[in-house]
Write a protein that holds these residues in place. Structure first.
Motif, PDB file in Angstrom:
ATOM      1  N   GLY A   2      47.162  48.327 -45.229  1.00 19.53           N
ATOM      2  CA  GLY A   2      46.067  47.457 -45.592  1.00 19.53           C
ATOM      3  C   GLY A   2      44.783  47.742 -44.856  1.00 19.53           C
ATOM      4  O   GLY A   2      43.826  47.013 -44.992  1.00 19.53           O
ATOM      5  N   ASP A  22      49.912  43.802 -53.599  1.00 20.85           N
ATOM      6  CA  ASP A  22      49.271  43.073 -52.518  1.00 20.85           C
ATOM      7  C   ASP A  22      47.918  43.641 -52.164  1.00 20.85           C
ATOM      8  O   ASP A  22      47.165  43.020 -51.429  1.00 20.85           O
ATOM      9  CB  ASP A  22      50.158  43.093 -51.269  1.00 20.85           C
ATOM     10  N   HIS A  23      47.600  44.826 -52.660  1.00 16.40           N
ATOM     11  CA  HIS A  23      46.381  45.485 -52.195  1.00 16.40           C
ATOM     12  C   HIS A  23      45.290  45.555 -53.251  1.00 16.40           C
ATOM     13  O   HIS A  23      44.163  45.836 -52.917  1.00 16.40           O
ATOM     14  CB  HIS A  23      46.711  46.908 -51.733  1.00 16.40           C
ATOM     15  N   PRO A 142      44.538  43.686 -48.994  1.00 18.46           N
ATOM     16  CA  PRO A 142      45.716  42.839 -49.189  1.00 18.46           C
ATOM     17  C   PRO A 142      45.326  41.366 -49.147  1.00 18.46           C
ATOM     18  O   PRO A 142      44.474  40.961 -48.354  1.00 18.46           O
ATOM     19  CB  PRO A 142      46.615  43.207 -48.008  1.00 18.46           C
ATOM     20  N   THR A 145      49.651  37.879 -48.453  1.00 17.72           N
ATOM     21  CA  THR A 145      50.303  38.287 -47.210  1.00 17.72           C
ATOM     22  C   THR A 145      50.976  37.103 -46.529  1.00 17.72           C
ATOM     23  O   THR A 145      50.616  35.937 -46.754  1.00 17.72           O
ATOM     24  CB  THR A 145      49.281  38.900 -46.231  1.00 17.72           C
TER      25      THR A 145
END
Length: 584
Positions: A2, A22-23, A142, A145
């Motif tokens: 990240g 997530d990114h 991200p 998280t």
């Protein structure tokens, strides 16, 4: 993990299909079109913008709409390419040269860095307010998280419990999402410095304990969690009215089901309304721009500075259905106060929550947060806060001596529940038929149903017929609902609001546009934050400890007003007389 970040344009013409993880933001994840088709249309759009005449922003926009409409006919998914253009037929759209969808005036970029200036040729919002606060490019960061969820849920626990407890007090004190936005910053940075960088498994899924520097998207997720959970559930006033005034207790399961259902029904409507209230550029949602500007300023030293993308409903003013639902149900089922309270809550809060959730979706759109991550954060925080609020409410009712009594020493008099109870008596027991039906004292007010229905149509035709006249600024919700806060608000409240708005949104915007573009919304955020922090300090330092505040003109001048002294009335009734008919 990240730590890498790359910026890319986020406007429609340049939007890529990007995958959900997530990114990477997923606003393009539902598109059926290939990237080649999108690039082809983007080139055609750019060629048109270069060859269009100088007044081409508005005219070019109208030429683009049919093409984008054809594109949308081929896509029935959540986000449709070109929806910004489909819904940009806004009578308040800036005129002619003031709009540049693909280019910004180079003079307005003088105070920004070279990287930002290089983005001037990219697609941007036609609205100055949005360009002043929102970036028109995205970064791969991200956001879904463990750090964001942990900090977010911890703040939900603190904010929801504190606001529920102090909602029972008059005057009340509360934590807002702006406070959470400020508190989350040091918490996120501390996590970044202290927590080890390793992976763990939760429910079979791997996640990083420390995904790298605390970033703007994680921060935005935390703010959304606070936004949906810090406000006290409307249904808690039903519970108060039942337990305290009607002496009915249906049990904890009923309380939880009532609260969760009323808080969550708006999500379905919010999802259906995204196409109309989130994605169109004309839907600015001005209230979000302050939070967005502050968020960007907090991360400016780590990421490139502004300008912007798309916006939400334009007036920042909403009209509730609470009184209307009471009016309707009072005619349907007179003499049923408890049923009326339920009907009122489901009828009103569903719309109010839907608008609140749509506003959060717009905030996520501005911050380039994946929609599925946004939805999950909203749902989890909302549900979690319902359990917290019910627990705190029952604890307070069982442990605060004299709670909900007018003589309670710490002023925990339950003002919300008291108002709910009074409304159930007026609309449920007395009923609207005895007040508004033909021949009754307020029957003449029914004519405003016709006025309210006809006025928007007249304003719309007037704006179409005379597009350059002041008719385009006429908005029925503001005209009829703008004074809805009186009472308890006073003309002093409205005057101060009007003066500040006129100075910053008209005078400074017209005379010092570059300053306005850069600092207007940051100034607003600073004033809001200062007020919130000052209120907390005054309450916990002076009010709770019964310490007299410093005496000076700013504190004392209000005591000389008629509103403060209770003299702002036209008629003083003699002893024994009342308003209204002698017999209902």
């Amino acid at each position: 993990m990240g730590n890498t970040r790359s910026s890319r344009p986020s406007g429609t013409a340049n939007r890529e299909r990007i995958e959900e993880d997530d990114h990477i933001s997923e606003y393009g994840s539902d598109l059926d079109e290939t990237s080649g088709e999108i690039r082809h249309r983007a080139r055609k759009s750019e060629e048109r913008s270069r060859t269009a005449p100088r007044n081409g922003a508005a005219n070019g926009l109208k030429r683009q709409i049919p093409e984008w409409s054809e594109s949308s006919d081929r896509n029935d998914n959540n986000y449709e390419e070109g929806e910004e253009y489909e819904h940009l037929l806004d009578p308040n759209l800036p005129d002619e040269e003031t709009i540049e969808l693909h280019r910004m005036d180079s003079g307005s970029l003088a105070s920004f860095d070279d990287e930002t200036a290089s983005k001037a040729g990219e697609e941007n919002s036609p609205y100055e307010e949005v360009r002043a606060a929102v970036r028109n490019y995205d970064e791969d960061l991200p956001c879904n998280t463990l750090r964001a969820w942990s900090i977010g849920l911890a703040l939900v626990l603190v904010g929801a419990s504190m606001n529920t407890l102090f909602s029972l007090r008059q005057p009340s004190i509360g934590l807002g999402a702006l406070i959470a936005q400020i508190i989350a910053w040091p918490l996120g940075r501390a996590w970044e410095k202290v927590v080890p960088d390793r992976q763990i498994r939760i429910f079979g899924l791997g996640c990083d304990l420390n995904p790298g520097p605390f970033n703007i998207k994680e921060h935005s997720i935390i703010v959304v969690m606070a936004s949906v959970s810090f406000s006290v559930a409307y249904a808690t006033d039903i519970i108060l009215a039942q337990l305290v005034f009607y002496k009915q207790n249906f049990g904890i399961i009923f309380q939880l089901v009532l609260t969760i259902s009323t808080q969550s029904l708006g999500y379905g409507i919010a999802g259906m309304m995204r196409k109309f209230l989130v994605y169109p550029a004309s839907m600015i949602w001005p209230g979000n721009l302050v939070a967005v500007a502050l968020m960007n300023a907090m991360y400016e030293k780590h990421q490139a500075p502004d300008p912007s993308i798309i916006g939400g409903p334009v007036t920042n003013h909403q009209i509730g259905l609470n009184v209307l639902t009471e009016f309707v149900y009072g005619y349907i089922q007179p003499g049923r106060p408890l049923a009326l309270m339920l009907f009122k809550t489901y009828g009103y809060i569903t719309m109010a929550q839907a608008l609140s959730f749509v506003s959060d979706l717009k905030f996520g759109h501005y911050m380039k947060i994946p929609p599925r991550t946004m939805f999950m954060a909203q749902v989890v925080a909302t549900t979690f806060s319902c359990f917290i609020q019910i627990a705190v409410l029952n604890f307070a009712l069982g442990n605060i001596e004299g709670v909900c009594e007018l003589t309670q020493p710490q002023r925990f008099t339950c003002p919300g529940g008291r108002v709910f109870f009074s409304a159930s008596v007026i609309w449920g027991l007395i009923g609207p038929s005895r007040v508004f039906s033909p021949g009754q004292i307020y029957s003449g007010l029914l004519t405003f149903f016709v006025v309210g229905a006809v006025a928007p149509i007249i304003f719309w035709f007037a704006a179409r017929r005379w597009p350059r006249s002041g008719a385009k600024y006429l908005m029925a919700p503001l005209i009829f609902g703008g004074a809805g806060s009186i009472p308890p608000a006073t003309p002093l409240n409205y005057l101060s609001w009007g003066v500040v708005g006129f100075v910053f949104q008209y005078v400074i915007k017209k005379t010092h546009f570059r300053w306005w573009s850069r600092l207007n919304y940051l100034t607003s955020a600073g004033l809001d934050l200062g007020l919130a922090l000052g209120t907390l300090v005054i309450f916990f330092v002076f009010t709770l400890n019964e310490i007299e505040a410093p005496r000076w003109w700013g504190n004392d001048v209000v005591t000389g007003t008629m509103d403060y002294q209770g003299k702002a009335i036209q008629v003083v009734l003699p002893p024994g007389e009342t308003f209204g008919p002698e017999v209902w």
